[in-house]
Design a protein around this motif. Structure first.
Motif, PDB file in Angstrom:
ATOM      1  N   TYR A 127      10.250  -4.221  -3.538  1.00 58.42           N
ATOM      2  CA  TYR A 127       9.041  -3.452  -3.835  1.00 58.42           C
ATOM      3  C   TYR A 127       8.174  -4.176  -4.868  1.00 58.42           C
ATOM      4  O   TYR A 127       6.954  -4.320  -4.700  1.00 58.42           O
ATOM      5  N   GLN A 130       6.450  -7.288  -3.439  1.00 55.83           N
ATOM      6  CA  GLN A 130       5.256  -6.979  -2.651  1.00 55.83           C
ATOM      7  C   GLN A 130       4.074  -6.654  -3.563  1.00 55.83           C
ATOM      8  O   GLN A 130       2.947  -7.089  -3.314  1.00 55.83           O
ATOM      9  N   LYS A 131       4.329  -5.915  -4.636  1.00 57.23           N
ATOM     10  CA  LYS A 131       3.232  -5.564  -5.551  1.00 57.23           C
ATOM     11  C   LYS A 131       2.694  -6.797  -6.265  1.00 57.23           C
ATOM     12  O   LYS A 131       1.474  -6.970  -6.390  1.00 57.23           O
ATOM     13  N   TYR A 134       0.508  -8.908  -3.923  1.00 56.36           N
ATOM     14  CA  TYR A 134      -0.856  -8.400  -3.757  1.00 56.36           C
ATOM     15  C   TYR A 134      -1.694  -8.621  -5.016  1.00 56.36           C
ATOM     16  O   TYR A 134      -2.897  -8.876  -4.938  1.00 56.36           O
ATOM     17  N   LYS A 135      -1.081  -8.538  -6.177  1.00 55.31           N
ATOM     18  CA  LYS A 135      -1.814  -8.819  -7.418  1.00 55.31           C
ATOM     19  C   LYS A 135      -2.219 -10.298  -7.477  1.00 55.31           C
ATOM     20  O   LYS A 135      -3.330 -10.639  -7.905  1.00 55.31           O
ATOM     21  N   ASN A 171      -5.298  -3.053  -3.390  1.00 51.06           N
ATOM     22  CA  ASN A 171      -4.084  -2.651  -4.094  1.00 51.06           C
ATOM     23  C   ASN A 171      -3.400  -1.492  -3.385  1.00 51.06           C
ATOM     24  O   ASN A 171      -2.164  -1.456  -3.258  1.00 51.06           O
ATOM     25  N   LEU A 175       0.338  -0.990  -1.474  1.00 49.44           N
ATOM     26  CA  LEU A 175       1.268   0.127  -1.655  1.00 49.44           C
ATOM     27  C   LEU A 175       1.647   0.747  -0.312  1.00 49.44           C
ATOM     28  O   LEU A 175       2.816   1.058  -0.060  1.00 49.44           O
ATOM     29  N   THR A 178       4.096  -1.414   1.468  1.00 50.29           N
ATOM     30  CA  THR A 178       5.426  -1.246   0.888  1.00 50.29           C
ATOM     31  C   THR A 178       6.089   0.029   1.399  1.00 50.29           C
ATOM     32  O   THR A 178       7.279   0.037   1.745  1.00 50.29           O
ATOM     33  N   GLU A 201       3.128   5.093 -10.851  1.00 46.45           N
ATOM     34  CA  GLU A 201       2.044   4.449 -10.122  1.00 46.45           C
ATOM     35  C   GLU A 201       0.678   5.087 -10.390  1.00 46.45           C
ATOM     36  O   GLU A 201      -0.339   4.416 -10.289  1.00 46.45           O
TER      37      GLU A 201
END
Length: 215
Positions: A127, A130-131, A134-135, A171, A175, A178, A201
């Motif tokens: 998780y 993946q975040k 993307y950042k 963003n 999510l 994910t 979140e």
């Protein structure tokens, strides 16, 4: 008396530093870099490299530095958009870099701690990967946007808000991606998942938003 022209040396230095970090990341893993650039349209990057994830990944770390610097510059431009002379402040930019970097790192550490407590380390690691991916992708987008806003084009404030909304949508897409990946694990514990979303979140970003405008 001549009016002093704004100087952008600090912006220039930070943008060059970001470009150097991106160039190093691309030279280390060119194939992975090209796949990251297309992460919005293809999920191969997340599927392949989440399995190879390490606690400290040089590629992600290099691009993460670019994200923090680019996010700090964009935040500064947004805060001072109405200023006639956009002169960067070392002190203020340092505070923004420190605040953004600390916020994300503390959030990651808390999520890793929760993963250990609830014995879901593997799920949390995927998780978080993946975040962060993307950042890092957002950081790549922000670099040319910042350069245009500083050195070329001063758009109306509406354009700035459109950029902010687009970044938020990307963003959110991360999510959603994910959630889709781990839907089978989530659907058995919707209540805890919603609790997690609210606590880690949504609430932190609301607090950050208020601190951002207070700052």
């Amino acid at each position: 008396m001549l009016r002093n022209a704004p100087t952008y040396e600090l912006f220039t230095v930070l943008i060059i530093v970001s470009v150097i970090f991106i160039a190093i990341a691309k030279s280390l893993l060119p194939k992975r870099f090209n796949e990251l650039v297309s992460v919005l349209g293809h999920s191969n990057y997340l599927k392949i490299y989440s399995r190879e994830q390490k606690f400290f990944d040089k590629f992600d770390a290099l691009l993460f530095v670019n994200f923090i610097l680019s996010a700090a510059i964009f935040s500064f431009l947004w805060l001072h958009y109405k200023s006639e002379m956009l002169v960067p402040s070392i002190d203020e930019l340092f505070k923004l870099v420190f605040a953004i970097g600390s916020f994300i790192l503390i959030k990651v550490l808390v999520e890793r701690l929760l993963g250990s407590l609830f014995d879901i380390d593997k799920l949390i690691d995927q998780y978080l990967f993946q975040k962060i991916s993307y950042k890092n992708f957002l950081g790549l987008l922000l670099l040319p946007i910042n350069a245009i806003l500083i050195f070329s084009y001063r758009p109306p404030i509406t354009v700035i808000y459109i950029i902010v909304i687009l970044l938020m949508l990307i963003n959110i897409l991360g999510l959603i991606s994910t959630i889709k990946t781990h839907l089978n694990s989530i659907k058995h514990d919707y209540f805890y998942f919603i609790l997690y979303l609210c606590a880690l979140e949504i609430a932190p970003y609301i607090i950050l938003y208020k601190l951002f405008f207070s700052f």
